[in-house]
Design a protein around this motif. Structure first.
Motif, PDB file in Angstrom:
ATOM      1  N   PHE A   1       0.837  -1.196   0.000  1.00 46.71           N
ATOM      2  CA  PHE A   1       0.000   0.000   0.000  1.00 46.71           C
ATOM      3  C   PHE A   1       0.871   1.245   0.000  1.00 46.71           C
TER       4      PHE A   1
ATOM      5  N   GLN B   1      -0.614   7.160  -4.181  1.00 51.27           N
ATOM      6  CA  GLN B   1      -0.008   7.308  -5.491  1.00 51.27           C
ATOM      7  C   GLN B   1       1.179   8.262  -5.373  1.00 51.27           C
TER       8      GLN B   1
ATOM      9  N   LEU C   1     -12.051   4.932  -9.836  1.00 48.33           N
ATOM     10  CA  LEU C   1     -11.745   3.508  -9.731  1.00 48.33           C
ATOM     11  C   LEU C   1     -12.560   2.719 -10.744  1.00 48.33           C
TER      12      LEU C   1
ATOM     13  N   GLY D   1      -1.184  -1.595  -6.049  1.00 49.82           N
ATOM     14  CA  GLY D   1      -2.375  -0.909  -6.554  1.00 49.82           C
ATOM     15  C   GLY D   1      -3.663  -1.690  -6.356  1.00 49.82           C
TER      16      GLY D   1
ATOM     17  N   ARG E   1      -7.779  -1.712  -3.449  1.00 48.42           N
ATOM     18  CA  ARG E   1      -7.960  -0.280  -3.269  1.00 48.42           C
ATOM     19  C   ARG E   1      -9.254   0.052  -2.535  1.00 48.42           C
TER      20      ARG E   1
ATOM     21  N   ARG F   1      -7.654  10.845  -7.264  1.00 51.57           N
ATOM     22  CA  ARG F   1      -7.033   9.602  -6.797  1.00 51.57           C
ATOM     23  C   ARG F   1      -6.657   9.700  -5.314  1.00 51.57           C
TER      24      ARG F   1
ATOM     25  N   TYR G   1      -8.159   7.529  -2.265  1.00 49.17           N
ATOM     26  CA  TYR G   1      -7.251   6.791  -1.377  1.00 49.17           C
ATOM     27  C   TYR G   1      -7.684   6.977   0.071  1.00 49.17           C
TER      28      TYR G   1
ATOM     29  N   THR H   1      -9.270   3.460   0.112  1.00 50.72           N
ATOM     30  CA  THR H   1      -8.140   2.541   0.300  1.00 50.72           C
ATOM     31  C   THR H   1      -7.744   2.437   1.765  1.00 50.72           C
TER      32      THR H   1
END
Ligand code: AMP
Length: 189
Positions: free
Chosen positions: A11, A14, A63, A91, A94, A144, A148, A152
């Motif tokens: 993990f 990005q 996503l 990746g 997520r 993104r 996250y 995520t």
């Protein structure tokens, strides 16, 4: 590092250096680097049906649907090289649903470790803007990073609840971070 095939979920926001660290781990261990982002970008470049479906989502930083990506990872993990050489997931997962699907697929003994490469938000934002990939426009980056935090982190928490999560400080040189990761993998046996 031990001789067992690696079974590692990586993990990191990005831009946290997951790809670079995966390359180093692959060199050292021979494990397969499974990057769902790379797989999707390859599908887009080849113009496959999957690529056509995924392109707009990647461009927007959104996503792709869980069922789609879970199916891709399931197929990849079933390939011949995996059992012999191990794998590193980059990746994926997520979302919580992806984490639960992976856990259901592999079982508690199927995953050695989930490793979180921790780099603060403002630093990854700087790094990503400097990288200049096609889907790295400002809005996609923000989207993104937002996903996250919203999605995520739930997948990360899932592995923490299973007692499988180790967080390493991702700020430092590539070698420094690689050494921290190697130590974490060794400690996990
Ligand atoms: P990455 O190279 O890992 O940053 O992934 C690039 C893009 O591919 C993401 O912004 C998503 O649009 C898509 N993607 C990659 N992995 C996943 C995943 N596990 N679930 C959903 N979408 C993904």
């Amino acid at each position: 590092m031990t001789g067992d095939p690696l079974a590692l979920v990586l993990f990191g926001r990005q831009g946290a250096g997951k790809g670079t660290q995966c390359d180093l781990l692959v060199e050292r261990t021979g494990a397969a680097h499974i990057s769902t982002g790379d797989m999707l970008r390859a599908a887009i470049a080849e113009g496959t049906p999957l690529g056509l479906q995924a392109k707009e989502l990647l461009d927007a930083g959104d996503l792709v649907p869980d069922e789609l990506i879970i199916g891709i990872v399931r197929d990849r993990l079933a390939a011949d090289d995996i059992a012999a050489h191990g794998w590193i997931l980059d990746g994926f997962p997520r979302t919580l649903a992806q984490a639960e699907a992976l856990w259901a697929l592999l079982g508690p003994d199927g995953i050695r470790l989930a490793l979180n490469i921790d780099v603060p938000l403002d630093l990854v934002r700087e790094r990503m803007l400097g990288r200049g990939r096609a889907d790295d426009n400002d809005e996609a980056i923000d989207r993104r990073l937002e996903l996250y935090e919203a999605e995520t982190t739930q997948a990360i928490d899932f592995f923490a609840e299973q007692g499988r999560l180790v967080t390493v400080d991702g700020v430092g040189t590539v070698d420094e971070v690689a050494a921290r990761i190697a130590a974490a993998i060794d400690a996990a046996g």
